[in-house]
Design an enzyme around this catalytic site. Structure first.
Site, PDB file in Angstrom:
ATOM      1  N   GLN A 273       8.762  -2.906  -1.962  1.00  0.00           N
ATOM      2  CA  GLN A 273       8.941  -1.834  -0.985  1.00  0.00           C
ATOM      3  C   GLN A 273      10.179  -0.990  -1.319  1.00  0.00           C
ATOM      4  OE1 GLN A 273       6.867  -0.974   1.305  1.00  0.00           O
ATOM      5  NE2 GLN A 273       5.549  -2.743   1.629  1.00  0.00           N
TER       6      GLN A 273
ATOM      7  N   GLU B 254      -3.031 -10.934  -7.216  1.00  0.00           N
ATOM      8  CA  GLU B 254      -2.436  -9.681  -7.697  1.00  0.00           C
ATOM      9  C   GLU B 254      -3.006  -9.369  -9.073  1.00  0.00           C
ATOM     10  OE1 GLU B 254      -0.812  -6.430  -8.533  1.00  0.00           O
ATOM     11  OE2 GLU B 254      -0.163  -7.214  -6.579  1.00  0.00           O
TER      12      GLU B 254
ATOM     13  N   ASP C 201      -2.048  -5.784   1.611  1.00  0.00           N
ATOM     14  CA  ASP C 201      -1.115  -4.660   1.500  1.00  0.00           C
ATOM     15  C   ASP C 201      -1.594  -3.796   0.334  1.00  0.00           C
ATOM     16  OD1 ASP C 201       0.975  -2.923   1.563  1.00  0.00           O
ATOM     17  OD2 ASP C 201       2.540  -4.370   1.030  1.00  0.00           O
TER      18      ASP C 201
ATOM     19  N   CYS D 169       0.098   1.964   4.096  1.00  0.00           N
ATOM     20  CA  CYS D 169       1.047   3.075   3.931  1.00  0.00           C
ATOM     21  C   CYS D 169       0.333   4.416   4.081  1.00  0.00           C
ATOM     22  CB  CYS D 169       1.762   2.983   2.576  1.00  0.00           C
ATOM     23  SG  CYS D 169       0.650   3.070   1.156  1.00  0.00           S
TER      24      CYS D 169
END
Length: 322
Positions: free
Chosen positions: A158, A206, A253, A280
């Site tokens: 972030q 990931e 996320d 986001c």
């Protein structure tokens, strides 16, 4: 509370102003380069390092990238965490002078220096195919809620450290205590490490190999044996895990584009009880929630100003299976 000087990283293109190498940005949908002398949302230490690097590169008469010769400097990437900085110089097929490398490493707070060779013409990727460590210290180490975490240049974290801390606290509060938690798009494992006391087992997924290597190294070094990370496509691996395990909570996320169709289908077919969706981009979040509402109920959406002075807003959505 901090609405200026909050951004802990930059990836800023190089250009030329006369005979001088500068950094700046391209105007929207154009090749028109605009030099930027100072940026008021960058961390002040980051700005100081950026300007010192420019002075050094100009002392060595380096130029901006030229696609015809495949030489020159393309992008300057800096990340600063716990007052330590990691610098990456994205260049063409250049060999950087040893004296130049040493001067950059002598800049206060700079502990890690990389060169990324990038000669492709049209690509959205900032970093190139080849990464070369120019310093003894390869990774940036920083404290994340009591866990020492390693991060390499291509790994995501972030951009607003203080607000990231608040974001993780919100997620921790909403997760509760569970047996199995899966985090998709887990990056360097920041959220998983924050939730280390919330779940008996945590699996991170990931697709960026560097981030997975960083995350597993951090888990091992901090003796967090119940947390491990897998390098794979999020939808593909989640489908496998949901068929063979009883997943209590899924934390996602995703990038600005949101969850893709494959991921949404996997979630709808699963029996996952609760989803914590960190977004986001409210536009893609809205589209994704419209699909997920077939099987899930949206309990709450908590907005968070991660990027002051911009129209962007981060949010945490709590979604429960009907």
């Amino acid at each position: 509370e901090q609405i200026l000087h909050y951004r802990n990283a930059c990836k800023i293109p190089f250009g030329m102003k006369g005979k001088k190498l500068v950094t700046g940005m391209y105007q929207p949908n154009s090749n028109y380069f605009t030099p930027i002398e100072t940026c008021i949302i960058h961390d002040e230490q980051l700005e100081r390092i950026r300007m010192e690097i420019l002075d050094i590169l100009n002392d060595f008469h380096y130029k901006a990238y030229d696609s015809s010769t495949k030489k020159g400097f393309r992008t300057l990437a800096i990340r600063i965490l716990d007052h330590h900085a990691q610098v990456t110089l994205v260049t063409g097929e250049d060999v950087i002078d040893e004296a130049c490398i040493q001067r950059i490493l002598d800049i206060p707070n700079v502990i890690s220096l990389w060169q990324s060779i990038h000669t492709q013409k049209k690509t959205v990727e900032i970093f190139g195919h080849k990464m070369i460590s120019l310093s003894e210290k390869r990774f940036l180490d920083f404290d994340l809620k009591g866990v020492r975490v390693k991060i390499s240049p291509r790994s995501f974290f972030q951009l607003n450290t203080k607000q990231a801390d608040r974001l993780y606290e919100i997620v921790k509060e909403e997760v509760g205590n569970v047996n199995l938690l899966v985090e998709a798009y887990s990056g360097i494992g920041g959220i998983s490490f924050t939730l280390r006391d919330n779940a008996k087992e945590i699996i991170g997924i990931e697709s960026i190999k560097d981030a997975v290597v960083n995350a597993n190294m951090s888990a091992k070094e901090n003796h967090l044996d119940h947390i491990h990370f897998i390098c794979d496509d999020a939808a593909y691996k989640l489908e496998y895990l949901s068929k063979h395990n009883d997943i209590d909570v899924l934390v996602v996320d995703p990038p600005r584009s949101g969850l893709d169709e494959n991921m949404l289908n996997v979630i709808l077919k699963s029996r996952i009880k609760k989803i914590i969706y960190i977004s986001c981009n409210p536009a893609t979040l809205g589209k994704n929630l419209a699909v997920l509402k077939k099987k899930y109920q949206v309990n709450k959406v908590i907005p968070l100003d991660m990027f002051p002075q911009t129209p962007a807003v981060e949010s945490v959505s709590v979604i429960i299976r009907k």
